[in-house]
Design a protein around this motif. Structure first.
Motif, PDB file in Angstrom:
ATOM      1  N   ALA A  30       0.453  -1.143   0.176  1.00 32.17           N
ATOM      2  CA  ALA A  30      -0.103  -0.037  -0.036  1.00 32.17           C
ATOM      3  C   ALA A  30       0.941   1.475   0.195  1.00 32.17           C
ATOM      4  N   GLY A  31       1.770   1.063   0.797  1.00 33.71           N
ATOM      5  CA  GLY A  31       2.886   2.735   0.517  1.00 33.71           C
ATOM      6  C   GLY A  31       3.561   2.543  -0.667  1.00 33.71           C
ATOM      7  N   THR A  32       3.584   1.527  -1.803  1.00 30.46           N
ATOM      8  CA  THR A  32       4.013   1.779  -2.881  1.00 30.46           C
ATOM      9  C   THR A  32       3.480   2.211  -3.716  1.00 30.46           C
ATOM     10  N   LEU A  33       2.134   2.147  -3.759  1.00 32.73           N
ATOM     11  CA  LEU A  33       0.855   2.870  -4.128  1.00 32.73           C
ATOM     12  C   LEU A  33       0.721   4.377  -4.131  1.00 32.73           C
ATOM     13  N   GLY A  36       4.148   5.869  -5.657  1.00 24.91           N
ATOM     14  CA  GLY A  36       3.147   5.748  -6.750  1.00 24.91           C
ATOM     15  C   GLY A  36       1.985   7.276  -6.797  1.00 24.91           C
ATOM     16  N   VAL A  37       1.148   7.080  -6.544  1.00 25.51           N
ATOM     17  CA  VAL A  37      -0.132   8.636  -6.546  1.00 25.51           C
ATOM     18  C   VAL A  37       0.920   9.574  -6.237  1.00 25.51           C
ATOM     19  N   GLU A  38       1.436   9.850  -5.612  1.00 23.60           N
ATOM     20  CA  GLU A  38       1.797  11.187  -4.519  1.00 23.60           C
ATOM     21  C   GLU A  38       3.369  11.835  -5.942  1.00 23.60           C
ATOM     22  N   ASN A  39       4.354  10.262  -6.983  1.00 20.69           N
ATOM     23  CA  ASN A  39       5.680  10.392  -7.754  1.00 20.69           C
ATOM     24  C   ASN A  39       4.548  11.263  -8.357  1.00 20.69           C
ATOM     25  N   LEU A  40       3.437  10.990  -8.876  1.00 23.20           N
ATOM     26  CA  LEU A  40       2.663  11.282 -10.555  1.00 23.20           C
ATOM     27  C   LEU A  40       2.026  12.929  -9.436  1.00 23.20           C
ATOM     28  N   GLU A  41       2.360  13.839  -8.163  1.00 28.18           N
ATOM     29  CA  GLU A  41       1.661  14.733  -8.686  1.00 28.18           C
ATOM     30  C   GLU A  41       2.621  15.375  -8.079  1.00 28.18           C
ATOM     31  N   PRO A  52      -5.862  20.089 -13.877  1.00 30.88           N
ATOM     32  CA  PRO A  52      -5.512  19.754 -12.962  1.00 30.88           C
ATOM     33  C   PRO A  52      -5.845  18.296 -12.313  1.00 30.88           C
ATOM     34  N   ILE A  53      -3.988  17.546 -11.772  1.00 25.98           N
ATOM     35  CA  ILE A  53      -4.063  15.634 -11.413  1.00 25.98           C
ATOM     36  C   ILE A  53      -5.286  16.038 -10.831  1.00 25.98           C
TER      37      ILE A  53
END
Length: 294
Positions: A30-33, A36-41, A52-53
């Motif tokens: 879950a932390g990896t996902l 991934g979300v925060e890297n997209l931001e 906006p994303i």
């Protein structure tokens, strides 16, 4: 981890309209996902995309973001959903609900199916996966057990700026909050709830972001009754009914073809999701120009 729901969990869902917690991945996964979300931001700041994303996170994220399509196809999630809906499953929508720490954003009392154009079907449910702790302090969801046995009740639009729902919709009847159950989840756990469930969530007064992924699953038997067309991604089994335009998962983030499809879906779905609104529904306002289809 259990591969599917137990008989007692399935009985609880049918009786109460929800079941939780269901372990579907490790806290590390879950932390990896979440990363991934925060890297997209970070990769796509405001101005780098037509919208906006946060717009893409909230509407059809699985159409333009491979990470979200992957999350929607998580085997343990599908196993649990199959326990309730059966072997043929489609994803109608995949969304991120993010509440920043110490903010007043809420989700008012509502029933999911109200504006989706699917009627009052029992062949739809939402899997809500926690990517950060969901607690009363962080604004976890809360459900009224057995409320899924109601028909769709009257709702009113508020368009309140602190409401995360597309039109700030709220149930226009009194909800006895003293009977509500807090849906506390650790990262990697999920809840499942019925589309007619009375549910809401409060503000995030914690020091961490509250990040949850809401995946809307339907069976091929469900039909779009309001809009002329609607779309879904087949994730298990087969679709013999052909009530949906089947879409594929994207191969790259925000690719031109996926963006064109996204705009088409958003326009077509707005017929149902903005029906009867007294003002413009922001999430379904004018579509983006990049990759737009004429």
């Amino acid at each position: 981890m259990p591969a599917s729901l137990s008989s007692s969990q399935m009985a609880s869902y049918r009786r109460e309209g929800f079941v939780f917690p269901v372990d579907v991945m490790s806290p590390g996964e879950a932390g990896t996902l979440r990363s991934g979300v925060e890297n997209l931001e970070q990769t796509y700041p405001d101005g780098s995309l037509p919208q906006p994303i946060s717009q893409y996170f909230r509407v059809g994220a699985h159409v333009v973001i491979p990470l979200m399509a992957e999350m929607a196809r998580t085997p343990a999630v599908l196993d649990a959903v199959e326990s309730i809906l059966g072997p043929d499953l489609l994803v109608w929508s995949c969304e991120l609900f993010i509440k920043e720490p110490h903010t007043s954003k809420i989700v008012s009392w509502h029933q999911d199916l109200t504006y989706w154009g699917m009627g009052e079907t029992d062949d739809q449910l939402t899997a809500w996966i926690a990517l950060s702790p969901a607690t009363p302090q962080s604004g976890c969801m809360k459900f009224v057990a057995g409320s899924h046995n109601n028909r769709i009740v009257e709702h009113r639009d508020t368009f309140h700026e602190d409401n995360l729902l597309s039109r700030g919709q709220e149930i226009a009847v009194d909800v006895d909050e003293s009977t509500a159950k807090n849906i506390v989840l650790e990262p990697g756990q999920m809840s499942l709830h019925h589309g007619r469930m009375f549910h809401a969530s409060g503000p995030n007064s914690s020091d961490d972001r509250r990040i949850g992924c809401a995946i809307r699953y339907v069976t091929p038997r469900v039909k779009q009754l309001v809009a002329e067309r609607d779309y879904a991604m087949l994730v298990r089994g087969c679709d013999r009914e052909r009530n949906w335009i089947n879409v594929a998962a994207p191969s790259e983030p925000f690719g031109d073809g996926a963006m064109a499809l996204y705009n088409r879906i958003r326009r077509d779905q707005s017929v149902a999701l903005a029906q009867g609104a007294t003002q413009q529904v922001g999430l379904y306002a004018d579509t983006a120009t990049r990759g737009n289809l004429s």
